[in-house]
Every structure is written in structure tokens, then in C-alpha cells.
Scaffold this motif. Structure first.
Motif, PDB file in Angstrom:
ATOM      1  N   ARG A 370       0.842  -1.194   0.000  1.00 51.01           N
ATOM      2  CA  ARG A 370       0.000   0.000   0.000  1.00 51.01           C
ATOM      3  C   ARG A 370       0.876   1.243   0.000  1.00 51.01           C
ATOM      4  O   ARG A 370       2.016   1.202   0.451  1.00 51.01           O
ATOM      5  N   MET A 371       0.321   2.359  -0.442  1.00 50.76           N
ATOM      6  CA  MET A 371       1.081   3.608  -0.429  1.00 50.76           C
ATOM      7  C   MET A 371       1.523   3.929   0.989  1.00 50.76           C
ATOM      8  O   MET A 371       0.764   3.746   1.914  1.00 50.76           O
ATOM      9  N   PRO A 372       2.746   4.411   1.155  1.00 49.97           N
ATOM     10  CA  PRO A 372       3.209   4.773   2.501  1.00 49.97           C
ATOM     11  C   PRO A 372       2.495   6.019   2.988  1.00 49.97           C
ATOM     12  O   PRO A 372       1.947   6.776   2.182  1.00 49.97           O
ATOM     13  N   GLU A 373       2.525   6.226   4.306  1.00 51.23           N
ATOM     14  CA  GLU A 373       1.946   7.477   4.801  1.00 51.23           C
ATOM     15  C   GLU A 373       2.802   8.653   4.314  1.00 51.23           C
ATOM     16  O   GLU A 373       3.982   8.478   3.958  1.00 51.23           O
ATOM     17  N   THR A 374       2.194   9.813   4.300  1.00 56.31           N
ATOM     18  CA  THR A 374       2.868  11.021   3.819  1.00 56.31           C
ATOM     19  C   THR A 374       4.166  11.236   4.603  1.00 56.31           C
ATOM     20  O   THR A 374       4.173  11.167   5.827  1.00 56.31           O
ATOM     21  N   GLY A 375       5.241  11.457   3.880  1.00 57.39           N
ATOM     22  CA  GLY A 375       6.522  11.763   4.518  1.00 57.39           C
ATOM     23  C   GLY A 375       7.365  10.541   4.853  1.00 57.39           C
ATOM     24  O   GLY A 375       8.497  10.686   5.309  1.00 57.39           O
ATOM     25  N   LYS A 376       6.823   9.337   4.613  1.00 60.37           N
ATOM     26  CA  LYS A 376       7.606   8.138   4.941  1.00 60.37           C
ATOM     27  C   LYS A 376       8.184   7.535   3.651  1.00 60.37           C
ATOM     28  O   LYS A 376       7.451   7.215   2.725  1.00 60.37           O
ATOM     29  N   LEU A 377       9.506   7.402   3.629  1.00 64.34           N
ATOM     30  CA  LEU A 377      10.193   6.913   2.421  1.00 64.34           C
ATOM     31  C   LEU A 377      10.237   5.389   2.372  1.00 64.34           C
ATOM     32  O   LEU A 377      10.715   4.749   3.305  1.00 64.34           O
ATOM     33  N   ILE A 378       9.739   4.824   1.285  1.00 67.85           N
ATOM     34  CA  ILE A 378      10.000   3.403   0.997  1.00 67.85           C
ATOM     35  C   ILE A 378      11.310   3.401   0.228  1.00 67.85           C
ATOM     36  O   ILE A 378      11.374   3.929  -0.889  1.00 67.85           O
ATOM     37  N   TYR A 384       9.347   4.716  -3.132  1.00 67.19           N
ATOM     38  CA  TYR A 384       8.214   5.632  -3.292  1.00 67.19           C
ATOM     39  C   TYR A 384       8.209   6.605  -2.123  1.00 67.19           C
ATOM     40  O   TYR A 384       8.527   6.237  -0.987  1.00 67.19           O
ATOM     41  N   HIS A 385       7.804   7.839  -2.423  1.00 72.47           N
ATOM     42  CA  HIS A 385       7.669   8.853  -1.367  1.00 72.47           C
ATOM     43  C   HIS A 385       6.609   9.850  -1.792  1.00 72.47           C
ATOM     44  O   HIS A 385       6.528  10.224  -2.957  1.00 72.47           O
ATOM     45  N   ILE A 386       5.795  10.255  -0.828  1.00 73.96           N
ATOM     46  CA  ILE A 386       4.857  11.341  -1.097  1.00 73.96           C
ATOM     47  C   ILE A 386       4.934  12.315   0.065  1.00 73.96           C
ATOM     48  O   ILE A 386       4.963  11.918   1.228  1.00 73.96           O
ATOM     49  N   ARG A 387       5.028  13.595  -0.269  1.00 76.52           N
ATOM     50  CA  ARG A 387       5.119  14.635   0.769  1.00 76.52           C
ATOM     51  C   ARG A 387       3.908  15.532   0.679  1.00 76.52           C
ATOM     52  O   ARG A 387       3.198  15.525  -0.337  1.00 76.52           O
ATOM     53  N   PRO A 388       3.667  16.338   1.707  1.00 77.57           N
ATOM     54  CA  PRO A 388       2.586  17.320   1.585  1.00 77.57           C
ATOM     55  C   PRO A 388       2.973  18.361   0.537  1.00 77.57           C
ATOM     56  O   PRO A 388       4.142  18.448   0.146  1.00 77.57           O
ATOM     57  N   GLY A 389       1.984  19.138   0.085  1.00 83.39           N
ATOM     58  CA  GLY A 389       2.305  20.263  -0.794  1.00 83.39           C
ATOM     59  C   GLY A 389       2.036  19.972  -2.243  1.00 83.39           C
ATOM     60  O   GLY A 389       1.329  19.042  -2.599  1.00 83.39           O
ATOM     61  N   LYS A 390       2.631  20.842  -3.084  1.00 86.29           N
ATOM     62  CA  LYS A 390       2.221  20.840  -4.488  1.00 86.29           C
ATOM     63  C   LYS A 390       3.339  20.464  -5.455  1.00 86.29           C
ATOM     64  O   LYS A 390       4.376  19.972  -5.050  1.00 86.29           O
ATOM     65  N   HIS A 391       3.055  20.754  -6.709  1.00 86.53           N
ATOM     66  CA  HIS A 391       3.949  20.428  -7.816  1.00 86.53           C
ATOM     67  C   HIS A 391       5.158  21.374  -7.804  1.00 86.53           C
ATOM     68  O   HIS A 391       5.049  22.531  -8.220  1.00 86.53           O
ATOM     69  N   SER A 392       6.284  20.896  -7.340  1.00 90.20           N
ATOM     70  CA  SER A 392       7.497  21.719  -7.296  1.00 90.20           C
ATOM     71  C   SER A 392       8.664  20.814  -6.910  1.00 90.20           C
ATOM     72  O   SER A 392       8.455  19.674  -6.480  1.00 90.20           O
ATOM     73  N   MET A 393       9.875  21.325  -7.063  1.00 86.97           N
ATOM     74  CA  MET A 393      11.054  20.589  -6.588  1.00 86.97           C
ATOM     75  C   MET A 393      11.895  21.546  -5.761  1.00 86.97           C
ATOM     76  O   MET A 393      12.062  22.706  -6.144  1.00 86.97           O
ATOM     77  N   GLY A 394      12.375  21.091  -4.618  1.00 84.51           N
ATOM     78  CA  GLY A 394      13.146  21.976  -3.748  1.00 84.51           C
ATOM     79  C   GLY A 394      13.929  21.217  -2.699  1.00 84.51           C
ATOM     80  O   GLY A 394      14.074  19.992  -2.767  1.00 84.51           O
ATOM     81  N   LYS A 395      14.417  21.991  -1.743  1.00 79.50           N
ATOM     82  CA  LYS A 395      15.308  21.493  -0.686  1.00 79.50           C
ATOM     83  C   LYS A 395      14.813  20.205  -0.015  1.00 79.50           C
ATOM     84  O   LYS A 395      15.561  19.257   0.163  1.00 79.50           O
ATOM     85  N   ASP A 396      13.529  20.187   0.374  1.00 79.68           N
ATOM     86  CA  ASP A 396      12.995  19.018   1.085  1.00 79.68           C
ATOM     87  C   ASP A 396      13.015  17.784   0.195  1.00 79.68           C
ATOM     88  O   ASP A 396      13.228  16.666   0.667  1.00 79.68           O
ATOM     89  N   ASP A 397      12.754  17.992  -1.089  1.00 83.73           N
ATOM     90  CA  ASP A 397      12.794  16.860  -2.017  1.00 83.73           C
ATOM     91  C   ASP A 397      14.218  16.317  -2.113  1.00 83.73           C
ATOM     92  O   ASP A 397      14.432  15.107  -2.141  1.00 83.73           O
ATOM     93  N   TRP A 398      15.180  17.222  -2.146  1.00 79.01           N
ATOM     94  CA  TRP A 398      16.572  16.778  -2.254  1.00 79.01           C
ATOM     95  C   TRP A 398      16.991  15.942  -1.052  1.00 79.01           C
ATOM     96  O   TRP A 398      17.764  14.999  -1.179  1.00 79.01           O
TER      97      TRP A 398
END
Ligand code: GCU
Length: 415
Positions: A370-378, A384-398
Motif C-alpha cells: 500500500r502507499m506509505p503514509e505522507t513523509g515516509k520513504l519506501i 516511493y515517497h509522497i510529501r505534503p504540498g504541491k507540484h514543485s522541486m526543492g530542498k525538502d525533495d533533495w
């Protein structure tokens, strides 16, 4: 083994209307004629080449063979980047028929390292000058979209310098022991719906003025451009050629996964929020559809792909097949909760649909059903990873990209 420049699309593939309709994601281990792959040898010798040919024929278009050689010119070396933590170089990569535009690679390598550094390679949206604060970095001379910072009359200006530092977060990447190599998408293919500039026109046959129905289109050209950057990186002794990770955001994430699928020199790939035509299922019912993407961005895929606008179920593959071409190498899909256009749930299903190939090849696949909870990296081979927020790339993604690369490639040594 180097598997760039695969054989030309196989002749004799059926018309879209002749293909059977399949509601679910097609199994990558089943050949077009229905035969199920039974051995690794068969996967490598038959099914993999067939899948590559199918993706080129029906979707991305045929990429040219790689150039026999590339020529590089290094300029503007600065050994004191980020207060002495790194060395910057700008590398012009020439290839192809004469007058083909060059790729201008911005390369930043950590100074403190134990041996060659692993590298993150990727294409940027608005020019190398936007991703660092450096008045010396060359401005792109090619066409640029109006919405790029500091862009006037579709050309880059000094006003754009340093405007997208967070997007690439290069200093953070250096601090974690990785090098960064990036170039502007327009060096290879300016992102507009004709094929008058960039590299594509330089590969036309005599008399040709636009790509044929199965010739490469923009996404394939970007991917092929990444291969040329790899051609250079593997010759640079400062770079660990076994640890080339490719990253890209959105349309450039589509290019990232295509690049990895077609070039085994790429060790790991992170297509970030790549969505339709990249990491989301073409059969998906959420977010962008095949018809929509082909209408808004007719230049991204070959003409044949348009035949699937109203019948994506007839595609003889789905994007899980593209991930399967990357197997057994690690792939991380990263998403954001509000970015439903890129179909984060559908992307998880795509990874699930590639898992069987990873296991068939004897490595771990997607370690979750199943999809992991938000903010938890498989952080397995299929991540797979999903974070809060929108379509963008930045520091937290890195931070996520780097954690994943540390896990899959090993933490870089810092001297
Ligand atoms: C549009 C397009 C997407 C693409 C995105 C981007 O939203 O529909 O397919 O990924 O642009 O590149 O940011």
C-alpha cells in the motif's frame, strides 16, 4: 554493458486499432505475441529489446544511434565554489552532424572526497545560470519559455541569475558528498511545438522538415541528451562512473526515466512528479490523460502516440514496462499530495506492476503493498515517497533523493 542505441523499431508492429484492448497494466513479462518470458536470458535477449522497440514505435519515437565520439571543452573552472567546498566547471559537449547545438553542462564536484564522487545528473528548466549564484556561468543562447525568471523575448538575461537555487539545492548535495551535473533543456530541444531548433533538425534525412510518425520527439531527445552527458561523465576521473543518478522534475522527470530505461550506465533514477507519459499509467483515470497531454504538448511524443488518445487501453505496454526496463537498477518515484495531475496513486500501481520483473531478476522490488503514509520513504529498489504540498522541486525533495541514493548506492566517503 552499454545498451544505448538499441536496434531500430521492429518492423511490422500492428496499427493501434489492431491491438487488443487491455484494461489493466500489461504484464511486462509477456511478449507482444502472448509468449511468457521464462528465463533471464530470454528477458535480456528478446523481451527487453522488444519493449524498447515498442516504446519507441508507439510513444517516444526512435532515437538515433549514439555518436561515435563526443568532443568536450572545459571552461570557467572555479576551484573555490561554495567557500572552497567544491569545484565548478562548465563543459561544452559537442556531438552529431556539424552545426548541431552543444550541450553546456554545469558540473560541480565536492573537493573533500575519498576517490571519485557519485553524481546527480539532470536537466533544468530555465538555464544553468538560474541554479547557482555565479555571474560567470554562461547564459543559454537558445529559446527559453517566457515564464522562466528573467526571460525577455524568449531569451535568458542576467536578471534570471540565481533565481532557482532551491530547485537544485546544489550546496546541500555537495555537503552530502555528491557531485551535480545539469544542463538546460533547450540546449537539446527547446520546449515548443515545432522542430525548427535544438538538435532534432540536425538529424533529419535529406528533404525532411519534421519528424516522421515514429521518429524521436522532445522527451526522447531530452533523454538522448542525458546520454550524451553520461558519455562525458564516464570519462571524468573525478566522477564515480558506477554511481550516476539521474533526476528530473515533471516533464524533465519523464525524460529522466526514459534515459534510464535506455541506458544501463545510469545507476539510479528519480523521476520526480513525472506523471502522464513518465511515471503515471497511460490507462489512469486520475489527472492528465493521454489525450490531454497529446493535445497540450503535441511535440513531446511521436505522432503514433496520438492514435491512443481515445483508446489508451490498446497500448501494448504501460509505464510499468518502462520501469521494468530499468530493472534491476533502483527507481524512486517522488510525489506531492496536492499534485493530483501527476496521479500519485496511479504511480504507486505502476511500481507494483514492475515489481514482478525485479523479482524475476532476483532482486527486491517494491517492499510495500500500500502507499506509505505522507513523509515516509519506501527506500527499496523500487522506492516511493509522497510529501505534503504541491507540484514543485526543492530542498525538502533533495533530502529524500539523497537519503535514497545513500541507501541504494552507499554513503559517499568524505575525506
Ligand atoms: C504540465 C503537463 C505535465 C508536466 C508538467 C510539468 O502540467 O501537463 O505533463 O509534467 O506540465 O512539466 O511541470
Amino acid at each position: 554493458t552499454q545498451v544505448v542505441g538499441e536496434p531500430a523499431a521492429m518492423a511490422g508492429f500492428p496499427e493501434a486499432s489492431q491491438l487488443p484492448s487491455q484494461a489493466g497494466l500489461p504484464d511486462p513479462l509477456v511478449m507482444l505475441d502472448g509468449h511468457r518470458v521464462t528465463s533471464k536470458e530470454e528477458w535480456l535477449a528478446k523481451r527487453r529489446p522488444e519493449l524498447k522497440a515498442l516504446f519507441q514505435h508507439y510513444m517516444y519515437g526512435q532515437m538515433p544511434s549514439p555518436p561515435e565520439k563526443i568532443a568536450t571543452t572545459v571552461a570557467r573552472v572555479d576551484p573555490n565554489y561554495f567557500g572552497g567546498k567544491a569545484t565548478k566547471k562548465e563543459v561544452a559537449i559537442a556531438f552529431g552532424p556539424s552545426a548541431t547545438p552543444e550541450i553546456y553542462l554545469l558540473l560541480v564536484v565536492p573537493n573533500r572526497k575519498e576517490g571519485p564522487a557519485p553524481v546527480f545528473l539532470g536537466i533544468n528548466f530555465c538555464g544553468n545560470h538560474t541554479v547557482v549564484n555565479d555571474p560567470k556561468v554562461a547564459l543559454p543562447a537558445s529559446w527559453m519559455p517566457k515564464n522562466c525568471p528573467g526571460c525577455t523575448d524568449n531569451r535568458a538575461t542576467d536578471a534570471g541569475r540565481g533565481s532557482q537555487i532551491q530547485v537544485w539545492s546544489i550546496e546541500d548535495v555537495i555537503d552530502r558528498g555528491y557531485a551535480v551535473a545539469t544542463f538546460y533543456s533547450g540546449d537539446v530541444a527547446p520546449d515548443h511545438p515545432d522542430f525548427t531548433d535544438g538538435i532534432i533538425p540536425h538529424y533529419y534525412k535529406p528533404g525532411q522538415s519534421k519528424p516522421g510518425p515514429h521518429d524521436w520527439a522532445t522527451v526522447a531527445a531530452w533523454a538522448w541528451g542525458l546520454h550524451r552527458a553520461v558519455d562525458y561523465l564516464i570519462t571524468n576521473p573525478e566522477i564515480d562512473k558506477a554511481k550516476i543518478a539521474v533526476v528530473g522534475h515533471s516533464r524533465l522527470g519523464k525524460a529522466a526515466i526514459v534515459a534510464a530505461a535506455f541506458d544501463e550506465r545510469i545507476a539510479l533514477v528519480i523521476p520526480h512528479q513525472a506523471g502522464c507519459g513518465g511515471t503515471a499509467p497511460s490507462r489512469g483515470k486520475v489527472g492528465e490523460s493521454v489525450k490531454r497531454i497529446n493535445t497540450s504538448f503535441p511535440h513531446w511524443f511521436d505522432d503514433e502516440f496520438k492514435a491512443f488518445n481515445d483508446q489508451p487501453d490498446r497500448l501494448p505496454f504501460d509505464q510499468n514496462g518502462l520501469v521494468a526496463l530499468v530493472a534491476p537498477r533502483p527507481v524512486l518515484f517522488t510525489n506531492a499530495v496536492d499534485d493530483t495531475w501527476a496521479n500519485p496513486e496511479g504511480q504507486f500501481e505502476v511500481l507494483k506492476g514492475a515489481d514482478s520483473v525485479y523479482r524475476f531478476l532476483g532482486v527486491e522490488g517494491l517492499e510495500a503493498d500500500r502507499m506509505p503514509e505522507t513523509g515516509k520513504l519506501i527506500d527499496g529498489r523500487l522506492g516511493y515517497h509522497i510529501r505534503p504540498g504541491k507540484h514543485s522541486m526543492g530542498k525538502d525533495d533533495w533530502k529524500v533523493f539523497l537519503d535514497y541514493a545513500d541507501r541504494q548506492l552507499g554513503k559517499p566517503g568524505v575525506s
